[in-house]
Every structure is written in structure tokens, then in C-alpha cells.
Design a protein around this motif. Structure first.
Motif, mmCIF file in Angstrom:
data_model
loop_
_atom_site.group_PDB
_atom_site.id
_atom_site.type_symbol
_atom_site.label_atom_id
_atom_site.label_comp_id
_atom_site.label_asym_id
_atom_site.label_seq_id
_atom_site.Cartn_x
_atom_site.Cartn_y
_atom_site.Cartn_z
ATOM 1 N N GLY A 127 2.209 -11.002 -13.503
ATOM 2 C CA GLY A 127 1.001 -11.006 -12.688
ATOM 3 C C GLY A 127 1.176 -10.412 -11.300
ATOM 4 O O GLY A 127 0.238 -10.338 -10.517
ATOM 5 N N LEU A 128 2.382 -9.973 -11.008
ATOM 6 C CA LEU A 128 2.641 -9.445 -9.677
ATOM 7 C C LEU A 128 1.812 -8.203 -9.361
ATOM 8 O O LEU A 128 1.338 -8.025 -8.242
ATOM 9 C CB LEU A 128 4.139 -9.113 -9.540
ATOM 10 N N LEU A 129 1.606 -7.365 -10.388
ATOM 11 C CA LEU A 129 0.824 -6.147 -10.158
ATOM 12 C C LEU A 129 -0.629 -6.489 -9.822
ATOM 13 O O LEU A 129 -1.215 -5.900 -8.915
ATOM 14 C CB LEU A 129 0.876 -5.228 -11.378
ATOM 15 N N ASP A 130 -1.184 -7.468 -10.554
ATOM 16 C CA ASP A 130 -2.568 -7.881 -10.282
ATOM 17 C C ASP A 130 -2.697 -8.436 -8.869
ATOM 18 O O ASP A 130 -3.635 -8.127 -8.136
ATOM 19 C CB ASP A 130 -3.010 -8.950 -11.297
ATOM 20 N N GLU A 131 -1.715 -9.236 -8.519
ATOM 21 C CA GLU A 131 -1.682 -9.847 -7.187
ATOM 22 C C GLU A 131 -1.694 -8.768 -6.101
ATOM 23 O O GLU A 131 -2.489 -8.814 -5.157
ATOM 24 C CB GLU A 131 -0.352 -10.590 -7.090
ATOM 25 N N GLN A 132 -0.806 -7.791 -6.268
ATOM 26 C CA GLN A 132 -0.704 -6.734 -5.272
ATOM 27 C C GLN A 132 -1.974 -5.883 -5.230
ATOM 28 O O GLN A 132 -2.418 -5.475 -4.163
ATOM 29 C CB GLN A 132 0.525 -5.847 -5.548
ATOM 30 N N ALA A 133 -2.547 -5.626 -6.431
ATOM 31 C CA ALA A 133 -3.771 -4.822 -6.483
ATOM 32 C C ALA A 133 -4.886 -5.512 -5.705
ATOM 33 O O ALA A 133 -5.670 -4.871 -4.997
ATOM 34 C CB ALA A 133 -4.185 -4.596 -7.935
ATOM 35 N N ALA A 134 -4.943 -6.847 -5.823
ATOM 36 C CA ALA A 134 -5.965 -7.601 -5.094
ATOM 37 C C ALA A 134 -5.756 -7.449 -3.594
ATOM 38 O O ALA A 134 -6.709 -7.233 -2.833
ATOM 39 C CB ALA A 134 -5.912 -9.071 -5.504
ATOM 40 N N LEU A 135 -4.518 -7.549 -3.167
ATOM 41 C CA LEU A 135 -4.219 -7.405 -1.742
ATOM 42 C C LEU A 135 -4.560 -6.012 -1.224
ATOM 43 O O LEU A 135 -5.059 -5.844 -0.120
ATOM 44 C CB LEU A 135 -2.733 -7.690 -1.487
ATOM 45 N N ILE A 136 -4.294 -5.010 -2.067
ATOM 46 C CA ILE A 136 -4.567 -3.633 -1.648
ATOM 47 C C ILE A 136 -6.074 -3.387 -1.543
ATOM 48 O O ILE A 136 -6.560 -2.826 -0.559
ATOM 49 C CB ILE A 136 -3.910 -2.623 -2.615
ATOM 50 N N THR A 137 -6.828 -3.860 -2.573
ATOM 51 C CA THR A 137 -8.284 -3.628 -2.526
ATOM 52 C C THR A 137 -8.941 -4.374 -1.369
ATOM 53 O O THR A 137 -9.923 -3.903 -0.805
ATOM 54 C CB THR A 137 -8.999 -4.026 -3.844
ATOM 55 N N SER A 138 -8.417 -5.529 -1.011
ATOM 56 C CA SER A 138 -9.040 -6.259 0.098
ATOM 57 C C SER A 138 -8.550 -5.750 1.456
ATOM 58 O O SER A 138 -8.954 -6.255 2.495
ATOM 59 C CB SER A 138 -8.752 -7.758 -0.037
ATOM 60 N N GLY A 139 -7.681 -4.775 1.431
ATOM 61 C CA GLY A 139 -7.237 -4.175 2.686
ATOM 62 C C GLY A 139 -6.086 -4.884 3.358
ATOM 63 O O GLY A 139 -5.698 -4.547 4.470
ATOM 64 N N GLU A 140 -5.503 -5.877 2.640
ATOM 65 C CA GLU A 140 -4.394 -6.614 3.262
ATOM 66 C C GLU A 140 -3.050 -5.946 3.063
ATOM 67 O O GLU A 140 -2.058 -6.307 3.704
ATOM 68 C CB GLU A 140 -4.333 -8.039 2.676
ATOM 69 N N ALA A 141 -2.996 -4.997 2.101
ATOM 70 C CA ALA A 141 -1.722 -4.326 1.876
ATOM 71 C C ALA A 141 -1.934 -2.834 1.682
ATOM 72 O O ALA A 141 -3.036 -2.387 1.371
ATOM 73 C CB ALA A 141 -1.018 -4.921 0.652
ATOM 74 N N ASP A 142 -0.869 -2.099 1.859
ATOM 75 C CA ASP A 142 -0.908 -0.639 1.794
ATOM 76 C C ASP A 142 -0.268 -0.211 0.470
ATOM 77 O O ASP A 142 0.863 -0.579 0.164
ATOM 78 C CB ASP A 142 -0.105 -0.123 3.001
ATOM 79 N N ILE A 143 -1.016 0.533 -0.351
ATOM 80 C CA ILE A 143 -0.529 0.881 -1.697
ATOM 81 C C ILE A 143 0.811 1.627 -1.648
ATOM 82 O O ILE A 143 1.689 1.405 -2.487
ATOM 83 C CB ILE A 143 -1.591 1.698 -2.479
ATOM 84 N N TYR A 144 0.992 2.476 -0.662
ATOM 85 C CA TYR A 144 2.233 3.256 -0.602
ATOM 86 C C TYR A 144 3.427 2.365 -0.271
ATOM 87 O O TYR A 144 4.508 2.496 -0.826
ATOM 88 C CB TYR A 144 2.094 4.396 0.411
ATOM 89 N N ALA A 145 3.176 1.445 0.612
ATOM 90 C CA ALA A 145 4.257 0.529 0.982
ATOM 91 C C ALA A 145 4.634 -0.369 -0.196
ATOM 92 O O ALA A 145 5.811 -0.611 -0.464
ATOM 93 C CB ALA A 145 3.828 -0.322 2.182
ATOM 94 N N VAL A 146 3.589 -0.833 -0.926
ATOM 95 C CA VAL A 146 3.858 -1.701 -2.072
ATOM 96 C C VAL A 146 4.643 -0.936 -3.144
ATOM 97 O O VAL A 146 5.646 -1.413 -3.677
ATOM 98 C CB VAL A 146 2.543 -2.258 -2.674
ATOM 99 N N ALA A 147 4.175 0.282 -3.440
ATOM 100 C CA ALA A 147 4.851 1.100 -4.453
ATOM 101 C C ALA A 147 6.303 1.323 -4.070
ATOM 102 O O ALA A 147 7.211 1.199 -4.899
ATOM 103 C CB ALA A 147 4.125 2.432 -4.613
#
Ligand SMILES: Nc1nc2c(ncn2[C@@H]2O[C@H](COP(=O)(O)OP(=O)(O)O)[C@@H](O)[C@H]2O)c(=O)[nH]1
Ligand SMILES: [Mg+2]
Length: 317
Positions: free
Chosen positions: A289-309
Motif C-alpha cells: 500500500g505504500l504506492l497508494d499512500e504516496q500517490a495520495a500525498l502527491i495529489t494533495s500537494g504534500e509530496a513531490d513526485i520526483y522526490a518520492v520516485a
């Protein structure tokens, strides 16, 4: 595991069957076993038999088994054909004939599920070939059903690729031309009792000739065309003659075949590493479920997709 490998390399059928099943189920222990088996491989001669469904590949394979046995060669057969499941040997077209082979200790026949890949040649197929090789089979025949990409795949793992064709299939070659011309070592026109046989054989020869003049494919081996009637075991000696001729040819200093072998090895390595990475990725991130978790953070603007990747990639490393 060591006991299994010891038995296998001395030709034990049940050990081979077990390891192939483990490979087909993608059990990690299977890959360990293959690592230990590898030094015992590279002895066998691998013949790929491919072509459209119903062309007579299985019947022809049966003929090849029979004449290989007459020449005192032991034989392994792998069928990668999701449309014709076989178990334990009772499989190929001519049932009676095959049943006779299954009583012969020197003949080992298995099918591969090749899950998810239609007609697919996967690291599992290559692994199964190595099992048969390590158990000491002189000749390994790999039957795949194929029109198109599959022929290219089979050629990657066979020393000699035989394309089985039937009279009257003239136009169809246009569609698969590029792929076929690249990989065909030998063309068989099976069902040669048919009146269109000669026309089809001549047509195939003319296609190769024309291709040689125009394509610049860097090879000087012109795929011979052999006519067979597999149901009557006709033309099988002719087929062996060209198989032997091709073997001699590839054993010589042919840059084309050396580079083909290297390319095949490279592709296998690449597939293997890809498969491993993708499995690692799935178990580590996707499944929990980590990917779903991160996707939620990215869509809500709390995380940066490039940094997560970047972080995930670093973790895999
Ligand atoms: N007339 C004729 N039929 C053949 C010949 N070879 C195979 N067959 C038949 O064609 C059908 C398909 O054969 P099979 O070996 O299962 O084809 P595969 O799908 O390519 O493996 C079977 O009914 C065979 O008996 C042949 O040389 N002549
Ligand atoms: Mg078949």
C-alpha cells in the motif's frame, strides 16, 4: 537440493520434472538450483520448431524424436503451447507414437505453462532448457506455436530454428516476413502430399533470394526449404541432413551466428534483471500500500513526485 542436482545431472527424470515444475512456479529455490546447474550446461543441441497452429509441428517433432533415437541420441522436448496442454508426455499430435516415446527412458517430454505470455519465451523457458541440457540430453526440441514475435523469441534460444509451413500459405508470409526472414534457419513445407507443395516451396525460395539481395541481412546462410509429410515420416532424413549442415555451419567461424548468440544472451540477461527488479518492486512497495499512500500525498500537494520516485529507486538500490 544438492541431492536433487546430483540425481538430475546423472539423468534422473523425476528430479528434472521437479525442477522444471519449480521453475514454472517461479520458486526462488529454482533459480539457486539453476545457478549450480549452469556449469553442466551448454552441451545440448537446441532445435526450435515453430509455425502456425495445425501446421504439423508436434507430428514433425515426434518424427524427429524417432530418428534421433535411431541415431542413438537422447532427446528432450519442451512444448510451449498454451493451446495444447500436455502433461507427463501424453501430448503431441500422434498419440500412439508419443506413448511409445514415453516408455523410452532416453526421451523426456514436458510442457511449460508459460503463464501470461502467449507462446511466450521467458526466463523460465530458458531455465527448463538448461535443466534438460544438464540432465544430459543430446538434442532438445522446443516446440512453440507462433506467428510473428514468437519466431523471433524462439530463435533467440535455439541453435537452429525450423519454421513449419504448409502448402498454400503463400500470402501469409508477407505479414510475418520481416520477423521470419530474420530468424528462419530452415523452412519445412509440411503436408507435402498436397498439390500446391512445389509452388509454395519455390515461392519461399524466391522470397529468401529476393530478401538476400535487398535487405542486407548480414548472413550467407540461405534457409533451405525441406518438404515433409510428417504423418508418414517422409522427408525426415532430408530434414536431418539440413539440420546437420546448419550445425556444421554455425560451428564454423560465422560472425552472424556469434553475434546472434550474444544478442540472445543479452536479451535473456535483460529480461531476467527486469523480472527481478519488477518483483522486488511489487513485494516491497506495491503490495503493502505504500504506492497508494504516496500517490495520495502527491495529489494533495504534500509530496513531490520526483522526490518520492528518487527515494524509492534509492531504496531498491
Ligand atoms: N495431411 C497431413 N496431415 C498432417 C501432416 N502432418 C500433420 N498432419 C495433421 O495435421 C494436424 C495438426 O498436426 P499437429 O502436429 O498437431 O500440428 P501443430 O499444431 O503444428 O503441432 C493433425 O491432425 C496431424 O495429423 C502431413 O504431413 N500431412
Ligand atoms: Mg502442437
Amino acid at each position: 537440493m544438492n541431492a536433487l542436482l546430483e540425481k538430475l545431472t546423472s539423468g534422473d527424470v523425476r528430479s528434472a520434472a521437479r525442477l522444471i515444475r519449480m521453475i514454472d512456479d517461479n520458486q526462488p529455490a529454482a533459480w539457486d538450483a539453476l545457478k549450480q546447474l549452469f556449469p553442466h550446461t551448454r552441451r545440448a543441441r537446441v532445435i526450435g520448431v515453430t509455425g502456425p497452429p495445425g501446421a504439423g509441428k508436434s507430428t514433425l517433432t515426434s518424427c524427429l524424436i524417432e530418428s534421433a533415437r535411431q541415431r542413438s541420441m537422447s532427446v528432450g522436448v519442451l512444448a510451449v503451447d498454451p493451446s495444447s496442454p500436455m502433461s507427463g508426455g501424453a501430448i503431441l499430435g500422434d498419440r500412439i507414437r508419443m506413448n511409445r516415446h514415453t516408455l523410452d527412458e532416453e526421451v523426456f517430454i514436458r510442457s511449460l505453462a508459460s503463464r501470461g505470455h502467449f507462446g511466450g519465451i521467458t526466463p523460465a523457458t530458458r531455465g527448463a532448457i538448461r535443466v534438460l541440457d544438464a540432465m544430459g540430453k543430446d538434442v532438445i526440441i522446443v516446440e512453440t506455436v507462433g506467428v510473428g514475435q514468437d519466431e523471433v523469441d524462439i530463435a533467440r534460444l535455439a541453435d537452429t530454428t525450423v519454421i513449419v509451413w504448409v502448402p498454400g500459405l503463400g500470402d501469409d508470409i508477407q505479414a510475418m516476413k520481416a520477423g521470419i526472414l530474420e530468424v528462419a534457419d530452415i523452412f519445412v513445407v509440411n503436408k507435402a502430399e498436397h498439390p500446391d507443395t512445389e509452388a509454395t516451396s519455390n515461392y519461399l525460395r524466391s522470397v529468401f533470394k529476393q530478401e538476400k539481395n535487398t535487405s542486407g541481412i548480414p548472413r550467407d546462410w540461405m534457409p533451405p526449404v525441406v518438404e515433409t509429410v510428417a504423418t508418414k515420416s517422409k522427408g525426415i532424413d532430408d530434414l536431418w541432413d539440413v539440420l546437420d549442415r546448419h550445425r556444421e555451419y554455425t560451428a564454423g567461424a560465422s560472425d552472424y551466428f556469434v553475434s546472434r548468440k550474444r544478442k540472445a544472451c543479452r536479451v535473456e540477461l535483460e529480461n531476467f534483471v527486469h523480472q527481478g527488479l519488477s518483483e522486488k518492486f511489487s513485494t516491497r512497495f506495491a503490495a503493502n500500500g505504500l504506492l497508494d499512500e504516496q500517490a495520495a500525498l502527491i495529489t494533495s500537494g504534500e509530496a513531490d513526485i520526483y522526490a518520492v520516485a528518487e527515494r524509492l529507486l534509492a531504496e531498491i538500490r
